[in-house]
Design an enzyme around this catalytic site. Structure first.
Site, PDB file in Angstrom:
ATOM      1  N   GLU A  45     123.232  74.515  81.557  1.00 52.26           N
ATOM      2  CA  GLU A  45     124.205  73.503  81.727  1.00 52.26           C
ATOM      3  C   GLU A  45     124.536  73.485  83.086  1.00 52.26           C
ATOM      4  OE1 GLU A  45     126.783  70.854  79.504  1.00 52.26           O
ATOM      5  OE2 GLU A  45     125.806  72.770  78.667  1.00 52.26           O
ATOM      6  N   ASP A  46     124.447  71.732  83.467  1.00 53.30           N
ATOM      7  CA  ASP A  46     125.045  71.324  84.690  1.00 53.30           C
ATOM      8  C   ASP A  46     124.364  71.925  86.091  1.00 53.30           C
ATOM      9  OD1 ASP A  46     126.893  70.082  83.167  1.00 53.30           O
ATOM     10  OD2 ASP A  46     128.727  71.097  83.852  1.00 53.30           O
TER      11      ASP A  46
ATOM     12  N   LYS B 165     132.908  74.371  76.785  1.00 54.73           N
ATOM     13  CA  LYS B 165     131.748  74.351  76.022  1.00 54.73           C
ATOM     14  C   LYS B 165     131.850  75.630  75.086  1.00 54.73           C
ATOM     15  CE  LYS B 165     127.546  72.127  76.296  1.00 54.73           C
ATOM     16  NZ  LYS B 165     127.282  70.819  76.470  1.00 54.73           N
TER      17      LYS B 165
ATOM     18  N   GLY C 130     117.425  61.172  85.798  1.00 47.28           N
ATOM     19  CA  GLY C 130     118.033  62.254  85.667  1.00 47.28           C
ATOM     20  C   GLY C 130     117.191  63.099  84.397  1.00 47.28           C
ATOM     21  N   ALA C 131     118.141  64.366  84.505  1.00 49.21           N
ATOM     22  CA  ALA C 131     117.645  65.154  83.373  1.00 49.21           C
ATOM     23  C   ALA C 131     117.499  64.592  82.033  1.00 49.21           C
ATOM     24  CB  ALA C 131     118.737  66.340  83.481  1.00 49.21           C
ATOM     25  N   ALA C 132     118.802  63.902  81.730  1.00 52.20           N
ATOM     26  CA  ALA C 132     118.978  63.348  80.402  1.00 52.20           C
ATOM     27  C   ALA C 132     117.905  62.151  79.986  1.00 52.20           C
ATOM     28  CB  ALA C 132     120.422  62.788  80.319  1.00 52.20           C
TER      29      ALA C 132
ATOM     30  N   ASN D  28     130.068  59.598  82.475  1.00 52.78           N
ATOM     31  CA  ASN D  28     131.416  60.221  82.215  1.00 52.78           C
ATOM     32  C   ASN D  28     132.062  60.534  83.727  1.00 52.78           C
ATOM     33  OD1 ASN D  28     132.230  60.376  79.591  1.00 52.78           O
ATOM     34  ND2 ASN D  28     130.534  61.604  79.000  1.00 52.78           N
TER      35      ASN D  28
ATOM     36  N   ASP E  86     122.011  69.213  78.980  1.00 52.49           N
ATOM     37  CA  ASP E  86     122.095  67.962  79.630  1.00 52.49           C
ATOM     38  C   ASP E  86     120.724  67.184  79.547  1.00 52.49           C
ATOM     39  OD1 ASP E  86     124.660  68.318  81.186  1.00 52.49           O
ATOM     40  OD2 ASP E  86     123.621  69.903  82.180  1.00 52.49           O
TER      41      ASP E  86
ATOM     42  N   ASN F 291     126.892  65.378  73.420  1.00 52.30           N
ATOM     43  CA  ASN F 291     126.393  66.313  72.908  1.00 52.30           C
ATOM     44  C   ASN F 291     126.826  67.121  72.115  1.00 52.30           C
ATOM     45  OD1 ASN F 291     124.992  65.131  75.155  1.00 52.30           O
ATOM     46  ND2 ASN F 291     124.791  67.206  76.395  1.00 52.30           N
TER      47      ASN F 291
ATOM     48  N   TYR G  36     132.064 103.687  68.226  1.00 55.86           N
ATOM     49  CA  TYR G  36     131.549 104.256  69.446  1.00 55.86           C
ATOM     50  C   TYR G  36     130.784 105.637  69.547  1.00 55.86           C
ATOM     51  CZ  TYR G  36     131.367 104.413  74.514  1.00 55.86           C
ATOM     52  OH  TYR G  36     130.979 104.432  76.048  1.00 55.86           O
TER      53      TYR G  36
END
Length: 446
Positions: free
Chosen positions: A141-142, A99, A201-203, A303, A167, A334, A44
């Site tokens: 994510e999500d 995650k 959707g996204a996937a 899921n 995703d 994933n 430091y």
């Protein structure tokens, strides 16, 4: 089916019990020796000022003098969490911690969960840009669709570090890996295979693009959502062009036969169904599977409850069945992809990631299974050797694409990733064996 439902409820109960006991899955711990107060003089002040001056000369020096080179931010607004939907950023924290745990245990990546309270997609992008100096990459994510497409696209254009929406990109990559081996088993070629993407959707939007990058023909891809098969003449095309241009563009280049109707028409004669639709069971009907071509391949990825139970899909004639769950064969998850991908982009000090990099990751994962079978099309998370292999493929391809700050052979990157992950595993196992990490409640430490 009762056994499958009871097993799911058992996992729910354990998750609540253990999460309350540990009160979080991760913690920050020093990685440097501190032997006396004098050591803080170089860790430091005053010594750290020299490090700051060095980085001020060139911001890329932050990858060499700080932990930025091995740190990523896991960003979410909590608007589409697992199968739960919009539960908000606080509730999303539990998933983001999970995650982070997987990133570290399997990829030796320091991943910081960052749920953020934002109202718009532009606010999300602004927060990510503001946080960029702290990290070597972002895992998104999500995030609800279609907001997630805009955010990923904007961040990939504007950042000097990789932005990855798991995703979208993670699901697409592991799906491709599973399909590579599934088609090897049934003896079908990519360019001749008709793939139904059930759900848009996204996937599945990302999966469509990745499949085309891997040699599947766009005209052989059929996308079916809650309104039916996607095609250029569908009555909501004008609305999609304004509100979801990513889906609109796919309507123009897929479904060469211009099929119309619903799932019955989409499934008929198809070789593969990749479903990322609403939870089941019963979302996919047995009679739809019976109408498919020989040796049907069914990926039911919702899921925690798949769109059809694997036993029912096999009764309907499916040759290969995969789900997103680890308690069934062929888990398309994933977690087999993202730890290795981020290990690779961090080792290469990458500036970005693209579909060619993802195809390389998918093939590396598929090729790890030397003799794929109907019950084993991808590795499991216990086969930790896959993660440095995926990392090396990603790092090498990233450098080949001109997206990396560091270059090297695939063998070089494999050595780097293997050492990182092995060292991290040794530290973690030592902490477990010495009781520095408490055993699960009700169990005895061995």
């Amino acid at each position: 089916m009762l056994d499958e439902e009871a097993r799911t409820e058992g996992f729910n109960e354990m998750a609540l019990k253990f999460s309350e006991y540990y009160k979080g899955k991760i913690q920050i711990f020093p990685k440097v020796p501190v032997r006396s107060l004098e050591d803080f003089s170089f860790w430091y002040t005053p010594g750290v000022a020299a490090v700051s001056r060095k980085i001020a000369e060139n911001a890329d020096n932050s990858f060499e003098y700080t932990g930025r080179w091995n740190s990523i931010g896991i960003l979410t607004d909590g608007t589409r969490v697992l199968g739960l939907g919009n539960v908000g950023p606080e509730a999303a924290m539990a998933v983001m911690e999970g995650k982070s745990l997987i990133f570290n245990v399997l990829g030796a990546v320091n991943a910081v969960p960052i749920p953020i309270r934002v109202r718009t997609r532009d606010e999300f992008v602004s927060v990510a840009r503001a946080l960029e100096p702290a990290f070597g990459g972002f895992n998104l994510e999500d995030i609800e669709s279609p907001k997630c497409f805009f955010i990923l696209e904007e961040l990939q254009k504007s950042l000097s570090i990789p932005a990855w929406h798991d995703d979208q990109l993670g699901t697409a990559s592991i799906t491709l890996a599973g399909l590579i081996n599934s088609l090897r088993i049934v003896g079908k070629k990519h360019e001749d295979t008709t793939v139904v993407l059930f759900g848009s959707g996204a996937a599945n939007i990302a999966t469509a693009h990745l499949l085309m990058a891997a040699g599947f023909r766009g005209e052989n891809i059929i996308i079916c959502d809650s309104k039916g098969i996607l095609h250029p003449e569908r009555e909501d095309m004008d609305q999609l062009m304004l509100n979801n241009p990513w889906k609109y563009r796919l309507a123009m280049i897929t479904n060469g036969e211009r099929r119309k109707g619903g799932p019955e028409e989409a499934f008929r004669g198809a070789d593969v169904v990749v479903s990322a639709a609403k939870q089941g069971p019963g979302t996919i009907k047995k009679e739809w599977i019976r109408s498919m071509d020989r040796d049907p391949i069914i990926f039911a990825l919702a899921n925690p409850i798949p769109e059809i139970w694997p036993s029912e899909a096999r009764e309907a004639g499916a040759r290969i069945v995969a789900t997103g769950r680890g308690d069934f064969p062929n888990q398309i998850n994933n977690s087999l992809i993202f730890p290795g991908v981020f290990r690779g982009v961090l080792d290469a000090r990458a500036k970005g990631v693209n579909f060619k990099v993802m195809v390389a990751a998918s093939y590396e994962l598929a090729d790890y299974v030397k003799e794929p079978t109907e019950e084993k099309i991808v590795p499991t998370m216990e086969e930790w050797e896959i993660y440095p292999r995926v990392a090396s493929a990603v790092a090498y391809e990233t450098a080949s694409q001109g997206l990396a700050r560091r270059s090297g052979s695939k063998e070089h990157f494999l050595k780097v990733a293997t050492e990182m992950i092995e060292n991290n595993r040794r530290v973690y196992e030592r902490m477990l064996s010495e009781g520095l990490i408490k055993p699960l409640p009700g169990t005895v430490r061995k």
